[in-house]
Design an enzyme around this catalytic site. Structure first.
Site, mmCIF file in Angstrom:
data_model
loop_
_atom_site.group_PDB
_atom_site.id
_atom_site.type_symbol
_atom_site.label_atom_id
_atom_site.label_comp_id
_atom_site.label_asym_id
_atom_site.label_seq_id
_atom_site.Cartn_x
_atom_site.Cartn_y
_atom_site.Cartn_z
ATOM 1 C CB CYS A 1 54.059 -46.192 -10.858
ATOM 2 S SG CYS A 1 54.532 -44.444 -10.798
ATOM 3 N N GLY B 1 21.045 -42.584 -13.210
ATOM 4 C CA GLY B 1 21.469 -42.964 -14.552
ATOM 5 C C GLY B 1 20.600 -42.419 -15.669
ATOM 6 C CB CYS C 1 50.549 -42.843 -10.955
ATOM 7 S SG CYS C 1 51.094 -44.160 -9.884
ATOM 8 C CB CYS D 1 52.063 -40.694 -8.508
ATOM 9 S SG CYS D 1 53.629 -41.414 -8.988
ATOM 10 C CB CYS E 1 54.886 -44.076 -6.524
ATOM 11 S SG CYS E 1 53.476 -44.879 -7.293
HETATM 12 ZN ZN LIG Z 1 53.098 -43.679 -9.219
#
Ligand SMILES: [Zn+2]
Lengths: 277, 365
Positions: A238, A29, A263, A269, A241
């Site tokens: 979505c 970091g 998506c 997807c 999908c």
């Molecule tokens: Zn999707």
């Protein structure tokens, strides 16, 4: 490519980059300054990520490049072509098949593995820059872990809006020590960084900083006990999908308020649609 | 599903590049521009691109200007991206601008000085009237030739320096900082600052220099000297052990003489700002000198109140390749971030509406 070294950068520069990456991994970091080179793509297009990828890429690697979660956005296409041309490596759109994934603004939905490296393109590596423009001062704040100003900023949002109102590039504490900008990924993706199995590398070319999160490192989004961090997404399914949990793009379908949600991760997807019964 | 079928980015990019090449060529009935014409006839553009591209190569700068359709920031970017791939074979000796073969040399602080004032090929006293004769491509009469300047032409800095009235050049045997190899850190040394300014955007330097004149960090400048001409570039190859000249560069150098400073222990002295640019570039060299001097505020014990006096502000902002990249990157897709903002703002509005509804007075029965 004729006249250029493997993956464009000369070996001296790659060695410099790898030394920087080793330092970055050693202090999770923490931003390490490096002698960023001028790349043949503009600053802001991913020159930091490209240099990091060039430094870790080997001939046996398979590269995936995404922008906004998608493999087919123009800049992802352009960067993938750059490496196909200068390194001749295999490329893929399949998250699971990639050994290196360079990304802008998303973490894939598919859980990454120990065999993978994810390289983030970072426009602004300094998580404190909106609070303190002087880098001399922010360096001091990091050295002293003086992050009170960021907590105050979050508190001000709670006071004004009743909640924390940061949507992307949501600040995280890494390994309990360094405040880090996760790059402009949606806050939805932040939890994926926590104890991720893959090595996470961050390159900021214009700002000449590299940082890293080694595998299995704690990455915690800043919050308050009574206002815990929430990873939010559009509350839709979505349209392609049917996924109810993935991060969604909102696609405008007309000028009368018509919307569909799909998506953002195109590979996720497509894979779901292929495996659907 | 036309909205979703965004495949074809690759074909779009290829088509865009082909269109760009055709647009660059323009009307095929017009004779194509030769890079030699750019080099010879657009010299000031070539000079600017070499300065901001940090590479002295008029031929390649002309090519970059042609390739970028005259977009000089794009041309400088092309040159830089090429420069970064070049091997470093040797470091030159510091250039000696006192030995410059002058085409121009003026001082605003002395009426005359050894070697004299030389106007050179300047626009300074042209009347800015469009010269329609240039439309006709009429032949240009040869310019009159003067005798070459006899004797030395010491820099004004050296003239004032003899009396101790002007601060001396800081001497250093250290390897100068190179911001193309190492990241800039703050506080930045003057070598790093000068390197950053030398390749900084001319418009930005001009604006910042001008801002000091308008009261944002004024430093009472006088043009001690502005000189332009050719200087030899020398290296000392290890196997030879003596200096050999490997070529020449044309430079413009500005020595700005500024507000004096002194203390109980140090007698008062004029201070200096320094500007150096490839080619003929009065504006760039002078603006750079103003900004260099402004950036010395802290070192000279002056209050740091203006943008031009803030090294991080100036040096992190003056690079036009970085600046144009980051400004223009906003046109790349940001729809994931924007989507997250949409969700946040909808959530905030829903919360506010709920709070408002809850606080409404109960309707009377
Ligand atoms: Zn999707």
């Amino acid at each position: 490519m004729k006249g250029y070294n493997f993956a464009y950068l000369d070996e001296q520069t790659k060695r410099m980059l790898r030394r920087t990456l080793l330092k970055a991994v050693a202090i999770p970091g923490h931003q390490i300054p490096f002698g960023a080179r001028e790349m043949p793509l503009p600053y802001g297009w991913g020159t930091g990520g490209i240099q990091v990828t060039a430094a870790v890429l080997g001939r046996a690697d398979t590269l995936k490049v995404i922008d906004q979660g998608a493999d087919d956005t123009t800049n992802a296409v352009s960067i993938r072509r750059f490496f196909a041309r200068t390194a001749g490596v295999a490329t893929t759109t399949r998250t699971a098949s990639a050994t290196i994934i360079q990304t802008r603004h998303r973490i894939p939905e598919t859980t990454l593995t120990e065999a993978q490296i994810i390289v983030y393109q970072v426009p602004q590596p300094e998580p404190l820059y909106q609070l303190e423009p002087s880098r001399t001062e922010t360096r001091r704040m990091h050295a002293l872990a003086d992050y009170g100003a960021m907590h105050v900023r979050l508190y001000e949002q709670v006071a004004r809006y009743g909640q924390i109102a940061i949507s992307y590039d949501y600040p995280v504490m890494v390994n309990g020590r360094h405040l880090m900008a996760p790059s402009p990924i949606p806050a939805f993706d932040n939890p994926k960084m926590h104890r991720m199995r893959a090595l996470q590398l961050f390159g900021a070319g214009r700002e000449k900083r590299i940082y890293a999160v080694p595998p299995y490192t704690a990455v915690v989004s800043l919050d308050f006990e009574d206002h815990p961090f929430r990873a939010s997404r559009a509350a839709h399914v979505c349209a392609l999908c049917g996924d109810r949990a993935s991060y969604l793009d909102e696609v405008v379908t007309d000028d009368r308020g018509g919307r569909m949600f799909i998506c953002s991760d195109t590979d996720h997807c497509a894979s779901r649609r292929e495996s659907a019964p | 599903m036309a909205y979703v079928a965004v495949k074809g980015g690759e074909r779009a990019i290829d088509a865009a590049h082909a269109w760009l090449a055709a647009a660059r060529r323009g009307d095929g009935a017009i004779v194509e521009l030769q890079t030699a014409q750019i080099r010879e006839q657009l010299g000031r553009a070539v000079d600017r691109v070499m300065a901001e591209g940090s590479l002295y190569d008029p031929e390649l700068a002309a090519l970059a200007i042609k390739q970028s359709q005259g977009d000089l920031i794009e041309a400088g970017f092309l040159l830089r991206a090429f420069r970064t791939t070049l091997p470093r074979l040797a470091a030159t000796l510091p250039l000696d601008t006192a030995t410059m073969r002058l085409t121009r040399r003026i001082s605003a602080i002395f009426k005359d000085l050894p070697g004299g004032q030389v106007l050179g090929p300047t626009y300074d006293y042209t009347h800015r009237l469009l010269d329609f004769a240039l439309l006709e491509n009429a032949p240009v009469a040869p310019a009159p030739q003067a005798e070459a300047i006899a004797g030395p032409t010491p820099r004004v800095a050296d003239i004032l320096g003899h009396e101790g009235l002007l601060e001396a050049d800081a001497r250093s045997e250290d390897e100068p900082f190179d911001l193309t190899r190492a990241p800039l850190a703050f506080p930045a040394g003057r070598d790093a600052r000068l390197q950053g300014l030398a390749r900084g955007d001319e418009g930005f330097l001009l604006g910042l220099g001008y801002s000091t004149q308008r009261g944002y960090g004024n430093n009472h400048p006088f043009v001690g000297e502005l000189r332009a001409g050719e200087v030899d570039v020398e290296i000392v190859p290890a196997e030879l052990g003596f200096a050999v000249c490997i070529g020449t560069v044309t430079l413009t150098e500005c020595q700005m003489v500024n507000q004096f400073a002194g203390s109980k222990t140090e007698p008062a002295q004029f201070t200096r700002g320094y500007g150096l640019a490839f080619g003929h570039a009065d504006r760039r060299a002078m603006a750079m000198a103003l900004v260099d001097r402004a950036l010395r505020a802290e070192e000279l014990g002056e209050a740091r109140t203006a943008p031009a006096q803030d090294p991080q502000f100036v040096l992190s902002t003056c690079d036009n390749v970085e600046a144009t990249g980051f400004v223009e990157h906003l046109k790349l897709p940001h729809y994931v971030d924007f989507q997250s903002e949409l969700e946040t703002i909808r959530r905030l509005r829903a919360t506010a509406e709920r709070t408002q509804a809850a606080s409404l007075p109960e309707a009377a029965p």
